[in-house]
Design an enzyme around this catalytic site. Structure first.
Site, PDB file in Angstrom:
ATOM      1  N   CYS A   1       0.859  -1.174   0.000  1.00  0.00           N
ATOM      2  CA  CYS A   1       0.000   0.000   0.000  1.00  0.00           C
ATOM      3  C   CYS A   1       0.893   1.220   0.000  1.00  0.00           C
ATOM      4  O   CYS A   1       1.844   1.288   0.763  1.00  0.00           O
ATOM      5  CB  CYS A   1      -0.842  -0.052   1.262  1.00  0.00           C
ATOM      6  SG  CYS A   1      -2.025   1.235   1.377  1.00  0.00           S
TER       7      CYS A   1
ATOM      8  N   SER B   1      -6.015   4.222   2.192  1.00  0.00           N
ATOM      9  CA  SER B   1      -7.226   4.188   1.375  1.00  0.00           C
ATOM     10  C   SER B   1      -7.104   3.231   0.195  1.00  0.00           C
ATOM     11  O   SER B   1      -7.844   3.309  -0.753  1.00  0.00           O
ATOM     12  CB  SER B   1      -7.562   5.592   0.842  1.00  0.00           C
ATOM     13  OG  SER B   1      -6.662   5.991  -0.163  1.00  0.00           O
ATOM     14  N   CYS B   2      -6.141   2.321   0.292  1.00  0.00           N
ATOM     15  CA  CYS B   2      -5.894   1.448  -0.847  1.00  0.00           C
ATOM     16  C   CYS B   2      -6.284   0.018  -0.524  1.00  0.00           C
ATOM     17  O   CYS B   2      -6.134  -0.879  -1.331  1.00  0.00           O
ATOM     18  CB  CYS B   2      -4.419   1.499  -1.209  1.00  0.00           C
ATOM     19  SG  CYS B   2      -3.387   1.364   0.230  1.00  0.00           S
TER      20      CYS B   2
END
Lengths: 104, 185
Positions: free
Chosen positions: B90, B94-95
């Site tokens: 990541c 937010s991934c």
């Protein structure tokens, strides 16, 4: 099966997470905007040291949310600091085991 | 205490409902989690048409199963084979595909994991107890808010007769981010 591990490492991580998701669900801000702001905070914090993904992660999260809420005029920094101190005092004066409340 | 202060202020202003917060925590602690992703993987193993559709348009396929919502968009499925092992890291946040995998563990969000996975993926895999054949390539995908990856681990040998529900139990969270393999039956 997978080894059991808590979803959230600390209760305040869970509270902060839920508060943010709730504000988003209530339409107070949209998620991409949130994600962009949070990414920026993480990137800034990560410039000076390696972040651990636990407390570091949620500290950056909290800073992002506080800034966002202050910008929106929903929770100004001074008011937050005042209530925070009031909660701290309430915890300190409440006998162990009793419910903590701001009144009194 | 700072979180509590925000809650107090927002509740007083009528901007939040404190009862809703417990509901959200319960949902993410108990209902949304890697079982959802395991369901998708088990079906892909059992159903070639589903697998093909998943590899073509993962977001549409998992949405149809009811796995959508915050951070469930822009999904891409990548399949592990004898030739290539996929691993996901990541970039910032937010991934991580919450609807499929729940909330990521702390180590996944750490700078140390990300940096090492990119630099020396085989050593990181070894830390997770995974040793791949020399001729299997390791591909590390950088997940972002625009592309979120789901790794389809290799179906273990000896699972030919197993149904979807039984297969689901073999699919761990770590196997769906490429930090592990599916369990053997």
């Amino acid at each position: 099966m997978t080894r059991p591990e808590p979803v959230f490492e600390a209760p305040w991580h869970a509270q902060l997470f839920a508060l943010t998701v709730h504000l988003n669900e209530a339409g107070r801000f949209d998620w991409p905007d949130w994600a962009a702001r949070f990414s920026a905070t993480l990137a800034r914090h990560g410039l000076t040291r390696d972040l651990n993904g636990g407390d570091d992660y949620f500290t950056a999260w909290l800073e992002t949310l506080e800034t966002l809420l202050a910008e929106k005029g929903w929770a100004e920094a001074a008011a937050v600091a005042q209530i925070r101190d009031a909660w701290e005092a309430a915890y300190l004066r409440t006998p162990h085991g009793d419910p903590v409340s701001l009144d009194g | 205490m700072r979180v509590k202060a925000l809650e107090t202020i927002l509740t007083e202003k009528g901007l939040i409902d404190p009862a809703a917060l417990d509901e959200i925590i319960d949902t993410y602690e108990n209902r949304i989690g890697p079982r959802n992703g395991a369901h998708v993987v088990a079906r892909a193993w059992s159903n070639p048409a589903f697998r093909d559709a998943l590899l073509t348009d993962a977001t549409a396929v998992v949405s149809e199963l009811g796995y959508y919502g915050r951070q469930g968009e822009h999904m891409v499925a990548v399949e592990n084979t004898d030739e290539v092992h996929n691993m996901v890291v990541c970039t910032l946040c937010s991934c991580y595909p919450w609807p499929l995998l729940g909330i990521p563990p702390g180590w996944y969000k750490s700078d140390a994991y990300r940096a090492r996975a990119v630099r020396e993926p085989r050593k990181v895999l070894a830390d997770f107890g995974v040793t791949l054949p020399e001729d299997t390539a390791v591909r590390v995908w950088d997940s972002t808010a625009e592309v979120r990856y789901l790794v389809i681990p290799q179906r273990p040998a000896g699972t030919e007769g197993m149904d979807e529900a039984a297969l689901m139990d073999l699919v761990t969270r770590d196997s769906m981010i490429g930090a592990g393999l599916a369990l053997k039956p």
